[in-house]
Design an enzyme around this catalytic site. Structure first.
Site, mmCIF file in Angstrom:
data_model
loop_
_atom_site.group_PDB
_atom_site.id
_atom_site.type_symbol
_atom_site.label_atom_id
_atom_site.label_comp_id
_atom_site.label_asym_id
_atom_site.label_seq_id
_atom_site.Cartn_x
_atom_site.Cartn_y
_atom_site.Cartn_z
ATOM 1 N N CYS A 112 0.841 -1.207 0.000
ATOM 2 C CA CYS A 112 0.000 0.000 0.000
ATOM 3 C C CYS A 112 0.875 1.257 0.000
ATOM 4 O O CYS A 112 1.547 1.540 -0.977
ATOM 5 C CB CYS A 112 -0.989 -0.024 1.165
ATOM 6 S SG CYS A 112 -2.323 1.174 0.938
ATOM 7 N N HIS A 212 -3.645 -5.344 0.565
ATOM 8 C CA HIS A 212 -3.145 -5.660 1.910
ATOM 9 C C HIS A 212 -3.111 -7.163 2.168
ATOM 10 O O HIS A 212 -3.987 -7.703 2.852
ATOM 11 C CB HIS A 212 -4.003 -4.952 2.971
ATOM 12 C CG HIS A 212 -3.725 -3.492 3.077
ATOM 13 N ND1 HIS A 212 -2.724 -2.972 3.883
ATOM 14 C CD2 HIS A 212 -4.283 -2.434 2.453
ATOM 15 C CE1 HIS A 212 -2.690 -1.660 3.758
ATOM 16 N NE2 HIS A 212 -3.624 -1.299 2.899
ATOM 17 N N GLU A 214 -1.348 -8.747 4.201
ATOM 18 C CA GLU A 214 -1.159 -9.056 5.631
ATOM 19 C C GLU A 214 -2.491 -9.254 6.341
ATOM 20 O O GLU A 214 -2.533 -9.783 7.446
ATOM 21 C CB GLU A 214 -0.323 -7.958 6.309
ATOM 22 C CG GLU A 214 -1.073 -6.687 6.708
ATOM 23 C CD GLU A 214 -1.370 -5.749 5.549
ATOM 24 O OE1 GLU A 214 -1.067 -6.111 4.394
ATOM 25 O OE2 GLU A 214 -1.902 -4.653 5.808
#
Ligand SMILES: [Mn+2]
Length: 248
Positions: A112, A212, A214
């Site tokens: 990001c 994202h 994660e």
């Protein structure tokens, strides 16, 4: 032994405290690195060049995390009203980290804002607000971390394509995006409306995504694969550094 992955953090104010910040990072980043076989080391956003040189001697790879918008002065344009408040210390620290990592061939993953800071550090520019400046056909600033909001199309000859395949469903929590690419960088993935969603360099040292992973790695093999790829590259880098007699 697990390779050490340095993770960028940032100043955050909690609760009533407005005078003293904490250097923090969302827990999902170090947890994803650990799940992929690495050992996470959280780095403070301190810009000093000597500190960065010392820190980079202690890590085998770097993860540039998400966060607030980059100061548009960094890419030479006036601030748009939709651009968030800047963290100039973080900007300076991360740009110095990108340059130092590239100079040392340290493996990098950007996520990001991490993708955006890599691009800006290497001379690229950003759309400050997709709705105002791009006329995006899709909603990229979606509020939910876990929702798969749009697909991305990935170049089959890219490292990202080898990890994710040529199409992948992703979350999307950004209102900015890459406008022009920095030196030696290539956009390797796009949303269906053309918004850049993946970035690589010419030497396979650096990989970055606008979404994202994660937040998805627990149930998305492709998302976990991005961290496993960084850990594998870091392992390789560590072994090379050992055989060159440099050590940590
Ligand atoms: Mn998006």
């Amino acid at each position: 032994m697990r390779p050490v992955i340095g993770i960028t953090s940032y100043a955050k104010y909690f609760g009533e405290e407005t005078q003293t910040a904490y250097f923090a990072v969302r827990e999902t980043y170090p947890r994803a690195i650990a799940a992929a076989g690495g050992a996470a080391l959280i780095l403070p956003p301190l810009a000093d060049g000597d500190q960065i040189a010392a820190l980079l001697g202690a890590v085998d790879g770097l993860l540039f995390t998400g966060g607030t918008d980059i100061d548009p002065a960094r890419y030479g344009v006036d601030r748009h009203p939709a651009t968030q408040q800047s963290d100039t210390e973080r900007d300076a620290s991360e740009i110095a980290l990108v340059h130092a990592a590239m100079a040392r061939d340290i493996p990098v993953l950007g996520i990001c804002r991490g993708m955006q800071i890599i691009n800006v550090a290497l001379g690229g520019t950003l759309y400050q607000d997709l709705a105002a400046e791009y006329g995006a056909a899709q909603s990229h600033p979606h509020g939910s971390w876990k929702s798969l909001v749009h697909d991305i199309r990935i170049a089959p000859d890219s490292r990202l394509g080898a990890i994710l395949g040529t199409t992948h469903a992703v979350n999307s929590l950004h209102h900015q995006a890459i406008r022009t690419t920095g030196r030696g960088l290539r956009v390797v993935a796009q949303a269906e409306d053309g918004v850049p969603e993946g970035l690589e360099d010419d030497h396979q040292r650096l990989l970055a995504v606008q979404f994202h992973p994660e937040e998805l790695y627990g149930h998305d093999e492709g998302a976990l694969g991005l961290f496993a790829d960084l850990v594998a590259r870091a392992q390789h880098f560590h072994a090379e550094r050992l055989s060159a007699g440099v050590g940590r």
